[in-house]
Design a protein around this motif. Structure first.
Motif, mmCIF file in Angstrom:
data_model
loop_
_atom_site.group_PDB
_atom_site.id
_atom_site.type_symbol
_atom_site.label_atom_id
_atom_site.label_comp_id
_atom_site.label_asym_id
_atom_site.label_seq_id
_atom_site.Cartn_x
_atom_site.Cartn_y
_atom_site.Cartn_z
ATOM 1 N N ALA A 106 0.696 -1.337 0.050
ATOM 2 C CA ALA A 106 0.059 0.103 -0.017
ATOM 3 C C ALA A 106 0.774 1.162 -0.006
ATOM 4 N N GLU A 107 0.581 2.110 -0.726
ATOM 5 C CA GLU A 107 1.073 3.474 -0.777
ATOM 6 C C GLU A 107 0.555 4.113 0.557
ATOM 7 N N PRO A 108 1.419 4.783 1.281
ATOM 8 C CA PRO A 108 0.933 5.229 2.588
ATOM 9 C C PRO A 108 0.360 6.573 2.479
ATOM 10 N N ASP A 109 0.721 7.367 1.514
ATOM 11 C CA ASP A 109 0.133 8.835 1.468
ATOM 12 C C ASP A 109 -1.295 8.611 0.663
ATOM 13 N N PHE A 110 -2.247 8.887 1.362
ATOM 14 C CA PHE A 110 -3.531 8.851 0.756
ATOM 15 C C PHE A 110 -3.803 9.389 -0.641
ATOM 16 N N GLY A 111 -3.763 10.532 -0.959
ATOM 17 C CA GLY A 111 -3.585 11.423 -1.959
ATOM 18 C C GLY A 111 -2.957 10.244 -3.083
ATOM 19 N N ARG A 112 -1.892 10.017 -2.894
ATOM 20 C CA ARG A 112 -1.111 9.089 -3.820
ATOM 21 C C ARG A 112 -1.706 7.786 -3.998
ATOM 22 N N GLN A 113 -2.168 7.165 -2.898
ATOM 23 C CA GLN A 113 -2.873 6.014 -2.912
ATOM 24 C C GLN A 113 -4.208 5.796 -3.985
ATOM 25 N N VAL A 114 -4.840 6.851 -3.714
ATOM 26 C CA VAL A 114 -6.007 7.151 -4.695
ATOM 27 C C VAL A 114 -5.688 7.444 -5.946
ATOM 28 N N GLN A 115 -4.358 8.087 -6.248
ATOM 29 C CA GLN A 115 -4.360 8.420 -7.711
ATOM 30 C C GLN A 115 -3.536 6.708 -8.152
ATOM 31 N N LEU A 116 -2.892 6.152 -7.299
ATOM 32 C CA LEU A 116 -2.571 4.830 -7.949
ATOM 33 C C LEU A 116 -3.614 3.955 -8.217
ATOM 34 N N ALA A 117 -4.712 4.175 -7.367
ATOM 35 C CA ALA A 117 -5.736 3.189 -7.559
ATOM 36 C C ALA A 117 -6.617 3.673 -8.905
ATOM 37 N N PHE A 118 -6.520 4.935 -9.383
ATOM 38 C CA PHE A 118 -7.140 5.142 -10.760
ATOM 39 C C PHE A 118 -6.257 4.852 -11.624
#
Length: 131
Positions: A45-57
């Motif tokens: 999991a990417e720890p930074d939430f914004g980056r995690q959402v972008q990676l999910a997209f």
């Protein structure tokens, strides 16, 4: 009756084989995409939430592209959030950037207490464009 056809983005088949599910299933002119998370290349999991959402997209777009689709073809979205109230503003900014102009797909957001170490997951149904 159409037989389902599994769709896998390049380079990620091992992840789906380990967990025994398909990234997406094509059935007729519809594509049913499994939940995509903001995982880094090693699957963590990417720890930074914004980056995690972008990676999910980004992961979602890779699955869609493998089936000849884009976010413009998405008709139904379900997302899962570990803290919807605290995460909404960050998610909404990325969502609006990714989906562009109206009309937007319909969307159901669900608060959950566990996502296997992730804080956001997105699954969609898309209509596959005719050739």
């Amino acid at each position: 009756m159409n037989k389902r056809e599994a769709i896998f983005p390049a380079g990620r088949q091992a992840l789906y084989e380990i967990n025994q599910y398909s990234a997406a299933i094509r059935s007729g002119d519809l594509l049913f995409v499994s939940g995509q998370v903001g995982s880094r290349e090693d699957g963590s999991a990417e720890p930074d939430f914004g980056r995690q959402v972008q990676l999910a997209f980004d992961n979602l777009k890779a699955v869609l592209a493998e089936a000849g689709c884009s976010l413009d073809d998405v008709i139904d979205v379900t997302s899962f959030h570990t803290d919807p109230q605290a995460q909404f503003d960050i998610l909404n900014a990325i969502r609006l950037k990714e989906f562009g102009e109206p009309p937007y797909p319909n969307w159901t957001a669900v608060g959950v207490n566990w996502l296997a170490g992730f804080d956001f997951e997105i699954k969609v149904i898309a209509r596959i464009p005719s050739a």
